[in-house]
Design a protein around this motif. Structure first.
Motif, mmCIF file in Angstrom:
data_model
loop_
_atom_site.group_PDB
_atom_site.id
_atom_site.type_symbol
_atom_site.label_atom_id
_atom_site.label_comp_id
_atom_site.label_asym_id
_atom_site.label_seq_id
_atom_site.Cartn_x
_atom_site.Cartn_y
_atom_site.Cartn_z
ATOM 1 N N ILE A 156 0.829 -1.212 0.000
ATOM 2 C CA ILE A 156 0.000 0.000 0.000
ATOM 3 C C ILE A 156 0.859 1.255 0.000
ATOM 4 C CG2 ILE A 156 -1.698 1.308 1.347
ATOM 5 C CD1 ILE A 156 -2.831 -1.420 2.250
ATOM 6 N N ILE A 157 1.860 1.307 0.850
ATOM 7 C CA ILE A 157 2.804 2.423 0.878
ATOM 8 C C ILE A 157 4.214 1.868 1.053
ATOM 9 C CG2 ILE A 157 1.238 4.223 1.732
ATOM 10 C CD1 ILE A 157 2.362 3.638 4.572
ATOM 11 N N ARG A 158 5.188 2.714 0.779
ATOM 12 C CA ARG A 158 6.586 2.339 0.959
ATOM 13 C C ARG A 158 7.037 2.783 2.352
ATOM 14 N NH1 ARG A 158 9.211 0.980 -3.374
ATOM 15 N NH2 ARG A 158 7.816 2.255 -4.677
ATOM 16 N N ASP A 159 7.543 1.863 3.141
ATOM 17 C CA ASP A 159 7.952 2.169 4.517
ATOM 18 C C ASP A 159 9.074 3.201 4.514
ATOM 19 O OD1 ASP A 159 8.488 2.217 7.189
ATOM 20 O OD2 ASP A 159 9.152 0.139 7.356
ATOM 21 N N THR A 160 8.869 4.296 5.229
ATOM 22 C CA THR A 160 9.888 5.351 5.288
ATOM 23 C C THR A 160 10.988 5.047 6.289
ATOM 24 O OG1 THR A 160 8.698 6.576 7.009
ATOM 25 C CG2 THR A 160 8.156 7.093 4.711
ATOM 26 N N GLY A 161 10.708 4.155 7.228
ATOM 27 C CA GLY A 161 11.677 3.894 8.288
ATOM 28 C C GLY A 161 11.692 4.966 9.359
ATOM 29 N N VAL A 162 10.835 5.977 9.217
ATOM 30 C CA VAL A 162 10.776 7.058 10.212
ATOM 31 C C VAL A 162 9.964 6.566 11.407
ATOM 32 C CG1 VAL A 162 9.990 9.398 10.701
ATOM 33 C CG2 VAL A 162 10.985 8.846 8.464
ATOM 34 N N PRO A 163 10.544 6.578 12.598
ATOM 35 C CA PRO A 163 9.835 6.026 13.758
ATOM 36 C C PRO A 163 8.751 6.954 14.273
ATOM 37 C CG PRO A 163 11.938 6.943 14.449
ATOM 38 C CD PRO A 163 11.902 7.053 12.944
ATOM 39 N N VAL A 164 7.806 6.372 14.986
ATOM 40 C CA VAL A 164 6.808 7.154 15.704
ATOM 41 C C VAL A 164 6.833 6.692 17.152
ATOM 42 C CG1 VAL A 164 4.951 5.553 15.054
ATOM 43 C CG2 VAL A 164 4.386 7.856 15.833
ATOM 44 N N ARG A 165 6.968 7.637 18.047
ATOM 45 C CA ARG A 165 6.959 7.312 19.471
ATOM 46 C C ARG A 165 5.524 7.309 19.970
ATOM 47 N NH1 ARG A 165 9.480 11.017 23.089
ATOM 48 N NH2 ARG A 165 8.442 12.622 21.853
ATOM 49 N N ILE A 166 5.171 6.285 20.709
ATOM 50 C CA ILE A 166 3.841 6.221 21.330
ATOM 51 C C ILE A 166 4.009 6.585 22.795
ATOM 52 C CG2 ILE A 166 1.898 4.733 21.899
ATOM 53 C CD1 ILE A 166 2.506 3.169 19.346
ATOM 54 N N VAL A 167 3.412 7.712 23.168
ATOM 55 C CA VAL A 167 3.661 8.300 24.486
ATOM 56 C C VAL A 167 2.331 8.521 25.199
ATOM 57 C CG1 VAL A 167 4.598 10.307 25.703
ATOM 58 C CG2 VAL A 167 5.722 9.462 23.623
ATOM 59 N N PRO A 168 2.164 7.977 26.396
ATOM 60 C CA PRO A 168 0.961 8.310 27.182
ATOM 61 C C PRO A 168 0.837 9.823 27.363
ATOM 62 C CG PRO A 168 2.107 6.448 28.162
ATOM 63 C CD PRO A 168 3.022 6.991 27.090
ATOM 64 N N GLN A 192 13.062 13.148 11.774
ATOM 65 C CA GLN A 192 11.638 13.287 11.479
ATOM 66 C C GLN A 192 10.755 12.342 12.287
ATOM 67 O OE1 GLN A 192 9.700 15.357 9.326
ATOM 68 N NE2 GLN A 192 11.533 16.618 9.542
ATOM 69 N N ALA A 193 11.176 11.961 13.477
ATOM 70 C CA ALA A 193 10.353 11.085 14.311
ATOM 71 C C ALA A 193 9.101 11.832 14.760
ATOM 72 C CB ALA A 193 11.144 10.609 15.521
ATOM 73 N N GLY A 194 7.953 11.156 14.677
ATOM 74 C CA GLY A 194 6.708 11.734 15.136
ATOM 75 C C GLY A 194 6.335 11.179 16.499
ATOM 76 N N THR A 195 5.306 11.759 17.109
ATOM 77 C CA THR A 195 4.831 11.323 18.415
ATOM 78 C C THR A 195 3.328 11.131 18.376
ATOM 79 O OG1 THR A 195 6.594 12.570 19.525
ATOM 80 C CG2 THR A 195 4.723 11.874 20.876
ATOM 81 N N LEU A 196 2.869 9.978 18.840
ATOM 82 C CA LEU A 196 1.436 9.737 19.008
ATOM 83 C C LEU A 196 1.144 9.773 20.496
ATOM 84 C CD1 LEU A 196 -1.289 8.986 17.632
ATOM 85 C CD2 LEU A 196 -0.756 6.602 18.200
ATOM 86 N N TYR A 197 0.418 10.811 20.927
ATOM 87 C CA TYR A 197 0.010 10.897 22.327
ATOM 88 C C TYR A 197 -1.274 10.084 22.499
ATOM 89 C CZ TYR A 197 3.404 14.641 22.982
ATOM 90 O OH TYR A 197 4.565 15.358 23.063
ATOM 91 N N VAL A 198 -1.290 9.211 23.467
ATOM 92 C CA VAL A 198 -2.440 8.325 23.669
ATOM 93 C C VAL A 198 -2.975 8.486 25.087
ATOM 94 C CG1 VAL A 198 -1.716 6.679 21.909
ATOM 95 C CG2 VAL A 198 -0.921 6.357 24.241
ATOM 96 N N THR A 199 -4.284 8.742 25.160
ATOM 97 C CA THR A 199 -4.953 8.906 26.442
ATOM 98 C C THR A 199 -5.784 7.689 26.783
ATOM 99 O OG1 THR A 199 -5.064 11.291 26.043
ATOM 100 C CG2 THR A 199 -6.495 10.401 27.767
ATOM 101 N N ARG A 200 -6.487 7.175 25.780
ATOM 102 C CA ARG A 200 -7.308 5.985 25.942
ATOM 103 C C ARG A 200 -7.170 5.128 24.697
ATOM 104 N NH1 ARG A 200 -10.633 7.015 30.328
ATOM 105 N NH2 ARG A 200 -11.854 5.127 29.975
ATOM 106 N N ALA A 201 -7.546 3.855 24.823
ATOM 107 C CA ALA A 201 -7.538 2.938 23.686
ATOM 108 C C ALA A 201 -8.951 2.430 23.461
ATOM 109 C CB ALA A 201 -6.589 1.764 23.949
ATOM 110 N N PRO A 202 -9.601 2.819 22.357
ATOM 111 C CA PRO A 202 -10.944 2.315 22.098
ATOM 112 C C PRO A 202 -10.909 0.831 21.752
ATOM 113 C CG PRO A 202 -10.137 3.519 20.211
ATOM 114 C CD PRO A 202 -9.109 3.685 21.292
#
Length: 377
Positions: A156-168, A192-202
């Motif tokens: 579907i897409i080409r993996d960029t290898g850029v990480p994403v941090r999952i942070v409460p 270019q690392a991104g951050t996903l802030y997570v409060t709850r998990a549906p």
């Protein structure tokens, strides 16, 4: 001009959260302001300003100084469509398209519910509140791994290898991020690392949708690709319709590829389509058709079953940023039209991977500009 009441109410409601956020600022300021006393003084000045702003809002409320009419008018609304998003539709044409698309989504929902398929959307949180940060992080990391494996199998897409941090989500931010939110690195950041802030998990497919929309193939992937582009303009210039449209399209292409395969997931996707097209109708109605915010709130409750708090949140967003609430639905529409034209033009050379590579070479440019660059105008 008198301020719009929903925006004033939203500002007043946000003041307690804003004051709480100040409690977490000391560590944020530390790298720039070494002296602890100076940091404390800055925070106190900000606190006084917020309290004073609240006093002004209260005084204006007592004097009934707010208006219940939010529309910017047809000329400005259509100018934003044509310039900020490069969408050719006028307001009436856009409304008719959204009305038809909304009707189709509602028909699909009724058919699924009538056949007994889908059940409840399952939007209630399965993890959050008292769940440990590690448990919350693990739920999202496991789902992200599953999404990435599916993407790799289906090209579907080409993996960029850029990480994403999952942070409460930090406590002082949780009031403004009830579920999850993505934060990209800046366009000039070396990493270019991104951050996903997570409060709850549906629970159920809603968790998958958060990951596909916010991370891959959605926001994180688009911004990671854009951040590595050699041309500065393609890293910096972005249209909300192209950005939000890509994230909505990411959900759509995952659905088309078989990722959202269960009846419950199909019902969730139909409800999302209903919601997004209702947002377009809301946007046009508020700014062009004379609908008042209070009437808009009632309509959102009736049209798609939102509770009063969420309906008010949608209306406030529409009042504050004309055309922005429409961006996801109309942006996805433009990408799908471009994909259809690419399929016809490229024939046997078409693939999703090639199309996505070509489109994302233009970052989050308005899709009309990407179309021109791809030779499909």
């Amino acid at each position: 001009t008198e301020p719009v009441r929903p925006l004033a109410d939203a500002a007043a409601a946000s003041l307690p959260v804003s004051l709480t956020m100040l409690d977490g600022l000391d560590g944020v300021l530390a790298p720039a302001v070494a002296d602890a006393a100076d940091r404390a003084a800055l925070i106190e000045v900000a606190r006084d300003a917020l309290v004073g702003f609240g006093d002004v809002l209260s005084l204006m409320d007592e004097r009934d100084a707010f208006r219940d009419q939010a529309g910017v008018g047809r000329d400005l609304f259509e100018r934003l469509l044509h310039t900020a998003h490069m969408i050719q539709d006028g307001a009436d044409q856009l409304f008719r398209w959204a009305e038809d698309a909304h009707r189709e989504a509602r028909t699909a929902i009724e058919a699924m519910v009538g056949s007994g398929g889908g059940g409840d959307r399952g939007a209630a949180a399965s993890l959050g509140g008292d769940a440990s940060d590690e448990s919350l992080r693990r739920v999202y990391e496991d789902e992200l791994d599953a999404v990435r494996r599916f993407i790799a199998r289906h090209d579907i897409i080409r993996d960029t290898g850029v990480p994403v941090r999952i942070v409460p989500t930090p406590g002082w931010l949780r009031a403004s991020i009830p579920l999850a939110a993505y934060d990209a690195a800046g366009p000039s950041a070396r990493r270019q690392a991104g951050t996903l802030y997570v409060t709850r998990a549906p629970s159920g497919p809603a968790l998958s949708s958060v990951v596909t929309h916010e991370v891959v193939p959605g926001h994180h992937h688009q911004m990671a690709v854009a951040g590595a582009l050699p041309r500065v303009m393609r890293r910096v210039v972005a249209s909300a319709a192209a950005r939000e449209g890509w994230a909505c399209y990411a959900d759509r292409v995952m659905d088309e590829s078989g990722f959202f395969a269960t009846p419950e997931a199909k019902l969730m996707r139909a409800r999302d389509a209903s919601w997004r097209t209702a947002r377009v109708m809301l946007d046009v109605s508020l700014h062009v058709r004379g609908m008042t915010p209070s009437a808009a709130e009632r309509w959102m409750c009736d049209a798609i079953g939102l509770d009063a708090a969420l309906a008010r949140s949608e209306v406030v967003r529409a009042c504050a940023r004309p055309t922005h609430l429409s961006a996801g639905a109309i942006g996805q529409r433009e990408i799908l039209a471009l994909r259809s034209d690419a399929r016809r033009a490229w024939g046997g050379d078409f693939s999703l991977l090639r199309f996505h590579d070509e489109l994302l070479r233009y970052g989050a440019y308005p899709t009309a500009l990407a179309r021109w660059g791809m030779g499909l105008a």
